[in-house]
Scaffold this motif. Structure first.
Motif, PDB file in Angstrom:
ATOM      1  N   SER A 160      33.588  44.354  45.197  1.00 30.93           N
ATOM      2  CA  SER A 160      34.748  45.123  44.737  1.00 30.93           C
ATOM      3  C   SER A 160      34.874  46.377  45.594  1.00 30.93           C
ATOM      4  O   SER A 160      33.931  46.758  46.292  1.00 30.93           O
ATOM      5  CB  SER A 160      34.553  45.536  43.273  1.00 30.93           C
ATOM      6  OG  SER A 160      33.575  46.556  43.209  1.00 30.93           O
TER       7      SER A 160
ATOM      8  N   SER B 117      31.028  32.950  51.381  1.00 27.64           N
ATOM      9  CA  SER B 117      31.806  32.895  50.139  1.00 27.64           C
ATOM     10  C   SER B 117      30.921  33.168  48.929  1.00 27.64           C
ATOM     11  O   SER B 117      29.690  33.062  49.004  1.00 27.64           O
ATOM     12  CB  SER B 117      32.445  31.509  49.990  1.00 27.64           C
ATOM     13  OG  SER B 117      31.429  30.540  49.831  1.00 27.64           O
TER      14      SER B 117
ATOM     15  N   VAL C 201      38.901  38.466  49.576  1.00 28.08           N
ATOM     16  CA  VAL C 201      38.272  38.552  48.251  1.00 28.08           C
ATOM     17  C   VAL C 201      39.308  38.116  47.216  1.00 28.08           C
ATOM     18  O   VAL C 201      40.472  38.521  47.289  1.00 28.08           O
ATOM     19  CB  VAL C 201      37.801  39.999  47.944  1.00 28.08           C
ATOM     20  CG1 VAL C 201      37.148  40.078  46.562  1.00 28.08           C
ATOM     21  CG2 VAL C 201      36.823  40.493  49.009  1.00 28.08           C
ATOM     22  N   ARG C 202      38.880  37.294  46.282  1.00 30.21           N
ATOM     23  CA  ARG C 202      39.782  36.883  45.204  1.00 30.21           C
ATOM     24  C   ARG C 202      39.020  36.916  43.884  1.00 30.21           C
ATOM     25  O   ARG C 202      37.921  36.369  43.783  1.00 30.21           O
ATOM     26  CB  ARG C 202      40.309  35.470  45.468  1.00 30.21           C
ATOM     27  CG  ARG C 202      41.326  35.026  44.455  1.00 30.21           C
ATOM     28  CD  ARG C 202      42.060  33.755  44.873  1.00 30.21           C
ATOM     29  NE  ARG C 202      42.985  33.387  43.828  1.00 30.21           N
ATOM     30  CZ  ARG C 202      42.986  32.215  43.205  1.00 30.21           C
ATOM     31  NH1 ARG C 202      42.119  31.275  43.548  1.00 30.21           N
ATOM     32  NH2 ARG C 202      43.847  31.966  42.257  1.00 30.21           N
ATOM     33  N   HIS C 203      39.605  37.581  42.910  1.00 32.13           N
ATOM     34  CA  HIS C 203      39.001  37.700  41.575  1.00 32.13           C
ATOM     35  C   HIS C 203      37.538  38.156  41.652  1.00 32.13           C
ATOM     36  O   HIS C 203      36.663  37.611  40.986  1.00 32.13           O
ATOM     37  CB  HIS C 203      39.120  36.378  40.804  1.00 32.13           C
ATOM     38  CG  HIS C 203      40.536  35.912  40.671  1.00 32.13           C
ATOM     39  ND1 HIS C 203      40.890  34.601  40.479  1.00 32.13           N
ATOM     40  CD2 HIS C 203      41.710  36.589  40.730  1.00 32.13           C
ATOM     41  CE1 HIS C 203      42.206  34.485  40.414  1.00 32.13           C
ATOM     42  NE2 HIS C 203      42.738  35.690  40.569  1.00 32.13           N
TER      43      HIS C 203
ATOM     44  N   LYS D 210      35.325  37.935  44.071  1.00 34.52           N
ATOM     45  CA  LYS D 210      34.348  37.216  44.902  1.00 34.52           C
ATOM     46  C   LYS D 210      34.925  36.922  46.280  1.00 34.52           C
ATOM     47  O   LYS D 210      36.125  36.638  46.414  1.00 34.52           O
ATOM     48  CB  LYS D 210      33.958  35.891  44.232  1.00 34.52           C
ATOM     49  CG  LYS D 210      33.106  36.119  43.007  1.00 34.52           C
ATOM     50  CD  LYS D 210      32.110  35.011  42.816  1.00 34.52           C
ATOM     51  CE  LYS D 210      31.073  35.414  41.788  1.00 34.52           C
ATOM     52  NZ  LYS D 210      30.335  34.279  41.297  1.00 34.52           N
ATOM     53  N   THR D 211      34.060  36.971  47.288  1.00 40.84           N
ATOM     54  CA  THR D 211      34.529  36.684  48.646  1.00 40.84           C
ATOM     55  C   THR D 211      34.905  35.210  48.763  1.00 40.84           C
ATOM     56  O   THR D 211      34.348  34.344  48.080  1.00 40.84           O
ATOM     57  CB  THR D 211      33.437  37.009  49.686  1.00 40.84           C
ATOM     58  OG1 THR D 211      32.249  36.310  49.314  1.00 40.84           O
ATOM     59  CG2 THR D 211      33.151  38.492  49.759  1.00 40.84           C
ATOM     60  N   LEU D 212      35.853  34.959  49.670  1.00 42.18           N
ATOM     61  CA  LEU D 212      36.360  33.585  49.835  1.00 42.18           C
ATOM     62  C   LEU D 212      35.697  32.857  50.996  1.00 42.18           C
ATOM     63  O   LEU D 212      35.790  31.637  51.115  1.00 42.18           O
ATOM     64  CB  LEU D 212      37.871  33.637  50.098  1.00 42.18           C
ATOM     65  CG  LEU D 212      38.720  34.215  48.973  1.00 42.18           C
ATOM     66  CD1 LEU D 212      40.151  34.420  49.442  1.00 42.18           C
ATOM     67  CD2 LEU D 212      38.681  33.304  47.759  1.00 42.18           C
TER      68      LEU D 212
ATOM     69  N   SER E 133      36.665  33.785  53.966  1.00 40.56           N
ATOM     70  CA  SER E 133      37.650  34.135  55.007  1.00 40.56           C
ATOM     71  C   SER E 133      37.424  35.595  55.422  1.00 40.56           C
ATOM     72  O   SER E 133      36.687  36.314  54.743  1.00 40.56           O
ATOM     73  CB  SER E 133      39.066  33.913  54.459  1.00 40.56           C
ATOM     74  OG  SER E 133      39.246  34.643  53.272  1.00 40.56           O
TER      75      SER E 133
ATOM     76  N   SER F 154      42.138  41.550  52.148  1.00 39.98           N
ATOM     77  CA  SER F 154      42.002  40.090  52.223  1.00 39.98           C
ATOM     78  C   SER F 154      40.547  39.678  52.119  1.00 39.98           C
ATOM     79  O   SER F 154      39.644  40.503  52.218  1.00 39.98           O
ATOM     80  CB  SER F 154      42.572  39.583  53.558  1.00 39.98           C
ATOM     81  OG  SER F 154      41.682  39.932  54.592  1.00 39.98           O
TER      82      SER F 154
END
Ligand code: EPS
Length: 414
Positions: free
Chosen positions: A32, A27, A66-68, A70-72, A74, A64
Motif C-alpha cells: 500500500s 505478484s 497493484v490491485r486491491h 496486492k501486486t499484480l 506488472s 499501476s
C-alpha cells in the motif's frame, strides 16, 4: 539494470512530480502507499535540512501494478508530487518560454564548485545551468526511496530487514560503530532503534549533541557538512551474489548502488579500509559449527542464522565473502561529501562573461547525512531484493516462498 528487479526514476527538483517505475516485482505481495510513505517521511527528517523540507510532505501515489492491496506482477509505477511546483510553474514549464523572459530564478550562468553544473552544461550543451541542476539535485532520491520501500516490503516477507544509522557528521564520530562492535543481530537492531529516535540518526545523546552543535556552527558560517552512515541488512541467507563473474559479486553491486547516490564519495564493506593495515589473522572471521542443531528459523542473521549451523563470532567481512553473502549481517558504510551549495562564496567562472565571481547562494541544506542514510537503506534493499530474486526466482510470492524454504532446508541439512 541487468537484474530481475529493475527501476528507473524521472523528475526535476522543481518540476511537477517525481516518478518511478519498478519492473520485476512478483505478484501477490501486499503493498500500500502507507508502506512507502513511512520511508518518504523518514528521508525528510534530520537536523540540518533547509527550507525546502518545510514545503514538501512527500507522499507516494501508486499508479499501476497493484490491485486491491496486492501486486499484480506488472510494473509498479509511483508518483510523488512536488508541492514546490506551485512556485515554479512558469520557470519549469514544459511549454514555450514566457515572454518577457523569466525574472526569478531566470537563467543560471554561475556554476557552483562541487555541483554537476559545469560538467553537465558542457556535456548537454545547455547555457542555462537550471537545465542541469534540476535533475542532478538530490530531490530525485525521494523516488529511489519509494522504490526501495517496495523492495523492503518484499524482503520483510522473508524476515530480512534493512536498517541504518549515522556514524559521523563533520568529523564528529560515533564512539561505536560496527568496526568496534561484534555486530550481531540484536546489537544492530538496538542501534537502529536509537537512531530512529535521534535528530541526526546517531546512537547516543552525547554524540547527537556534538553533531547538532557542529551543524549549527556550520550553518552560522554559511558552510555545509558531510559524514558517514552505515547500512546493515539483517536476516540475509548465505549465497546471495556470486563469485563466478565480477558483476554478480554482491559487494560490487552494493557499492555501485551506494555510489549512485548524490554526493557519495566512498564506500566500505565491513571493516573496509581498516583491513588494509591489519594482519590476516586479525581480519578473517573464523568459522564455528553448532553441534546442538538450531531449531529456530534459520534466516535470522546474526550468529550464523543465515548459514545453518555454521557460525562466526566476528563480522569483519561485513557479511560478504567471495562476492556472496555468508549469513552474517551485511554491513555497508558510505561517506558523503559536504553539500556543494554554500553561503560562503567560492570562486567560479560565469559561463557567459567568463569572468570570475563568488558563487551566489541558493537555498539548500546544511547537512543531509541523516537523509542519505535512509536513501542508503533504499538502494541497498533494491540490490538485496534483486539478488534474492536472482537466487530464488519465481513470478509470485507463493513460488518464491516455496523456493526459499527449500533452500533453507538444504542449508540446514548440509
Ligand atoms: C538540493 C537543494 C535543496 C534541497 C534538495 C536538494 O532543494 P531546493 O533547491 O529546492 O532548496 O532541499 O533536496 C530536496 C528537495 C529533497 O527532497 O531532498 C540540491 O541542490 O541537491
Amino acid at each position: 539494470m541487468l537484474g530481475k528487479l529493475r527501476y528507473l526514476t524521472a523528475g526535476e527538483s522543481h518540476g511537477q512530480a517525481l516518478t518511478c517505475i519498478i519492473d520485476g516485482v512478483p505478484s501477490n505481495l501486499a503493498l500500500s502507499a502507507d508502506d512507502i510513505n513511512i520511508d518518504l517521511a523518514r528521508r525528510q527528517k534530520g537536523f540540518g535540512r533547509g527550507g525546502r523540507m518545510k514545503i514538501e510532505t512527500d507522499r507516494a501515489q501508486i499508479l499501476s501494478g497493484v490491485r486491491h492491496g496486492k501486486t499484480l506482477g506488472s510494473p509498479v509505477s509511483l508518483l510523488i508530487e512536488n508541492k514546490d511546483w506551485a512556485n515554479w510553474e512558469t520557470i519549469m514549464s514544459p511549454d514555450t518560454p514566457p515572454s518577457p523572459p523569466l525574472a526569478k530564478g531566470g537563467v543560471v550562468t554561475r556554476p557552483r564548485p562541487g555541483h554537476a553544473d559545469l560538467a553537465g552544461a558542457l556535456k548537454y550543451s545547455h547555457r542555462d545551468l537550471r537545465n542541469i541542476l534540476e535533475r542532478s539535485s538530490a530531490r530525485e532520491t525521494a523516488a529511489r526511496v519509494a522504490a526501495g520501500a517496495v523492495a523492503k516490503k518484499f524482503l520483510s516477507e522473508f524476515d530480512i530487514r534493512v536498517i541504518s544509522y549515522v556514524t559521523e557528521i563533520g568529523g564528529i564520530r560515533q564512539s561505536t560503530d560496527s568496526r568496534s562492535q561484534n555486530t550481531d543481530y540484536k546489537t544492530l537492531l538496538s542501534n537502529f532503534k536509537k537512531a530512529e529516535a535521534s535528530l541526526v540518526r546517531c546512537l547516543d545523546e552525547k554524540t547527537e549533541e556534538k553533531m547538532i552543535t557542529r551543524i549549527k556552527t556550520a550553518l552560522k558560517k554559511g558552510d555545509t557538512l558531510g559524514g558517514v552512515f552505515e547500512v546493515a541488512v539483517l536476516g540475509v541467507p548465505a549465497g546471495l551474489g556470486s563469485y563466478s563473474q565480477w558483476d554478480r559479486k554482491l559487494e560490487a553491486r552494493l557499492s555501485y548502488a551506494m555510489m549512485g547516490i548524490q554526493a557519495i564519495k566512498g564506500v566500505e564493506i565491513g571493516l573496509g579500509f581498516e583491513m588494509a593495515g591489519m594482519a590476516g589473522s586479525e581480519v578473517m572471521d573464523e568459522i564455528f559449527y553448532r553441534t546442538k542443531k538450531a531449531t529456530t528459523p534459520l534466516a535470522k542473521g546474526g550468529e550464523g542464522g543465515g548459514s545453518g549451523d555454521f557460525y562466526r563470532k566476528t563480522n569483519n567481512a561485513g557479511g560478504i565473502e567471495g562476492g556472496m553473502s555468508n549469513g552474517m549481517p551485511v554491513i555497508v558504510r558510505a561517506a558523503m561529501k559536504p553539500i556543494p551549495t554554500l553561503k560562503t562564496p567560492l570562486s567560479s567562472i560565469d559561463i557567459n562573461t567568463k569572468k570570475k565571481f563568488k558563487a551566489a547562494y541558493e537555498r539548500s541544506d546544511t547537512c543531509a547525512v541523516p537523509a542519505a542514510s535512509v536513501i542508503g537503506e533504499a538502494v541497498t534493499a533494491l540490490v538485496i531484493a534483486d539478488s534474492f530474486l536472482d537466487k530464488f526466482g519465481g513470478d509470485s510470492m507463493e513460488e518464491i516462498k516455496r523456493n526459499y524454504s527449500g533452500y533453507l532446508k538444504q542449508i540446514q541439512e548440509f
